[in-house]
Design an enzyme around this catalytic site. Structure first.
Site, mmCIF file in Angstrom:
data_model
loop_
_atom_site.group_PDB
_atom_site.id
_atom_site.type_symbol
_atom_site.label_atom_id
_atom_site.label_comp_id
_atom_site.label_asym_id
_atom_site.label_seq_id
_atom_site.Cartn_x
_atom_site.Cartn_y
_atom_site.Cartn_z
ATOM 1 N N ILE A 139 0.863 -1.193 0.000
ATOM 2 C CA ILE A 139 0.000 0.000 0.000
ATOM 3 C C ILE A 139 0.902 1.247 0.000
ATOM 4 O O ILE A 139 1.727 1.389 0.901
ATOM 5 C CB ILE A 139 -0.908 0.060 1.250
ATOM 6 C CG1 ILE A 139 -1.605 -1.279 1.513
ATOM 7 C CG2 ILE A 139 -1.929 1.176 1.124
ATOM 8 C CD1 ILE A 139 -2.405 -1.315 2.813
ATOM 9 N N LYS A 208 5.549 0.577 12.797
ATOM 10 C CA LYS A 208 4.923 1.218 11.635
ATOM 11 C C LYS A 208 4.173 2.486 12.051
ATOM 12 O O LYS A 208 4.213 3.508 11.361
ATOM 13 C CB LYS A 208 3.995 0.222 10.941
ATOM 14 C CG LYS A 208 4.755 -0.970 10.349
ATOM 15 C CD LYS A 208 3.814 -2.107 9.978
ATOM 16 C CE LYS A 208 4.581 -3.306 9.435
ATOM 17 N NZ LYS A 208 3.746 -4.505 9.319
HETATM 18 N N1 HSE Z 1 4.892 -9.267 10.020
HETATM 19 C C1 HSE Z 1 4.163 -8.287 9.284
HETATM 20 C C2 HSE Z 1 2.685 -8.593 9.331
HETATM 21 C C3 HSE Z 1 4.535 -8.171 7.844
HETATM 22 O O1 HSE Z 1 2.264 -9.641 9.843
HETATM 23 O O2 HSE Z 1 1.931 -7.780 8.845
HETATM 24 C C4 HSE Z 1 5.761 -7.371 7.590
HETATM 25 O O3 HSE Z 1 5.657 -6.077 8.102
#
Ligand code: HSE
Length: 431
Positions: A139, A208
């Site tokens: 995205i 994130k």
């Molecule tokens: N481990 C992450 C998730 C993916 O399960 O979304 C990579 O950022």
């Protein structure tokens, strides 16, 4: 036509191999879009012998040590796909910038912990530091917030930023199974890591979120300021009750500016059924950005996997090939704000509280007395089954109150002798 842009790819796991395949399969399209070829000239990985299903022909230099690739003469852009906030990945990125290379990375942990320092380093070297793949895989949410929505102040930015947790919660709802059973099955199928803690304890979401919050609020990335709770304590019964009350449980990362500073929190939320975020199931990710001019934008798509992540990595490479080089965050690093942290104790909202209690006279009166004593108003209350002498669930939904007050109430409820398990608290979000 200009010279090819020479790429050094450090890390040939799922994403690295995906990047090489995409570059190969889409080479004509990419050459047309960039006005120049994208050419892999160097790679680095631990195991030279592994078959990755991609052609690593003799024209590509193999480096056993990614740090050597980072400063190699035949590389213009270092693509760091090793991962991890410290160690080799950090040394590769720092070494590459110091050697005058552009850097593209998918490394959210590195950005979350060292984003501001690395951005300053990139700006000093007059080189790009791009990381579209670090948040929500395919995205294009970094570009959306930093560029597409640059004219807005953000009321809030939030989303489902971890596919593993969303898969587990969706599967719990679909099957009625408990967390541990769904996690074990997801691990057996390869959907969850053998050590799932980064995902299920909310750390990946927090990495994130800290990046998105920096972009949205023009602040330094501040991972240490994120309040983090994972999903291990969510039981199948909570998912059933959520539905009865008109909600679906989602692990969200949420950021907003309050009168106290920037609030960043990661925890399971009751998302109203029908809200865009409540309808996002399985491994899919979604981000909602509410701008003061653009209004609400919803971005939804695959948050992981070789193809989507490679798509995001290559979008960054395309920017560099087109000479579109921006400060890594939403302002040059010297302009980023060091904003105060809005403390979680001051968070205001409604709460779902589930207690396991002994079904005895006066238990409900004791619970409601504690709520009243702290000035918390109850919106709904349910006791589900009758089982004298055994534990039964009591669920309360509160009106808006303050987190600190709720903490005091939960401590007192937990101390009641008829309350036989730790209370479960899930925050209700107005989305
Ligand atoms: N481990 C992450 C998730 C993916 O399960 O979304 C990579 O950022």
């Amino acid at each position: 036509m200009s010279n090819p842009l020479r790429l050094g790819v450090a890390g040939l796991g799922t994403v690295g191999a995906g990047v090489l395949s995409l570059l190969n399969e889409q080479q004509h399209l990419l050459r047309q879009r960039c006005g120049r070829a994208l050419q892999v000239t160097a790679v680095s990985s631990r195991d030279r012998t592994k078959n990755r299903g991609v052609d690593l022909s003799s024209s590509i230099t193999w480096h056993d040590d990614a740090r050597a690739l980072a400063s190699a003469d035949n590389v213009d852009v270092v693509v760091e796909l090793i991962g991890g906030a410290e160690g080799i990945a950090k040394q590769v990125v720092e070494g590459a910038l110091d050697a005058g290379k552009h850097v593209v990375t998918a490394n959210k942990a590195l950005l979350a912990l060292h984003g501001s320092a690395l951005a300053a380093r990139a700006e000093k070297a007059d080189r790009a530091l791009c990381y579209e793949a670090a948040v929500c895989g395919g995205i294009p949410v970094i570009k959306a917030i930093r560029e597409g929505l640059a004219a807005n102040r953000f009321e809030r930015v939030y989303g489902i930023l971890n596919g593993t947790c969303n898969y587990i919660l969706t599967k719990m709802e679909d099957t009625g199974a408990d967390f541990q059973d769904v996690l074990s099955e997801a691990q057996a199928l390869g959907y969850a890591e053998a050590d799932p803690s980064f995902d299920v304890d909310g750390i990946d979401t927090a990495h994130k979120l800290s990046i998105l919050a920096s972009l949205a609020y023009g602040t330094h990335v501040d991972f240490s300021a994120v309040y983090i709770e994972g999903i291990r304590h969510i039981a199948a019964i909570d998912i059933q009750f959520a539905r009865e009350f008109g909600y679906r449980i989602k692990l969200l990362g949420l950021a907003r500016r309050t009168t106290h500073g920037i609030e960043q929190r990661v925890h399971p939320c009751m998302a109203p059924l029908g809200s865009p975020i409540a309808e996002v199931g399985g491994v899919t990710n979604a981000v909602v950005a509410v701008g003061n001019y653009a209004g609400q934008s919803v971005f939804e798509g695959p948050g992981a996997g070789a193809g989507p992540t490679a798509s995001a990595v290559i979008a960054d490479i395309v920017d560099i090939a087109r000479n579109q080089i921006l400060p890594p965050f939403s302002a040059p690093s010297s302009q980023l704000e060091r904003a105060p942290v809005s403390p979680m104790e001051l968070h205001e909202g409604a709460y779902y509280v589930r207690l396991a209690v002994l079904d005895q006279p006066g238990v409900m009166a004791g619970i409601t007395a504690i709520m009243a004593q702290h000035g918390i108003s109850i919106d709904s209350i349910i006791q589900r089954a009758r089982a004298p002498g055994a534990g039964v669930p009591v669920v309360l939904i509160t009106h808006d109150t303050q987190e600190a007050r709720m903490n005091r109430v939960l401590a007192q409820l937990a101390a009641l002798k008829q309350v036989i398990e730790a209370p479960v608290r899930i925050r209700i979000e107005k989305l």
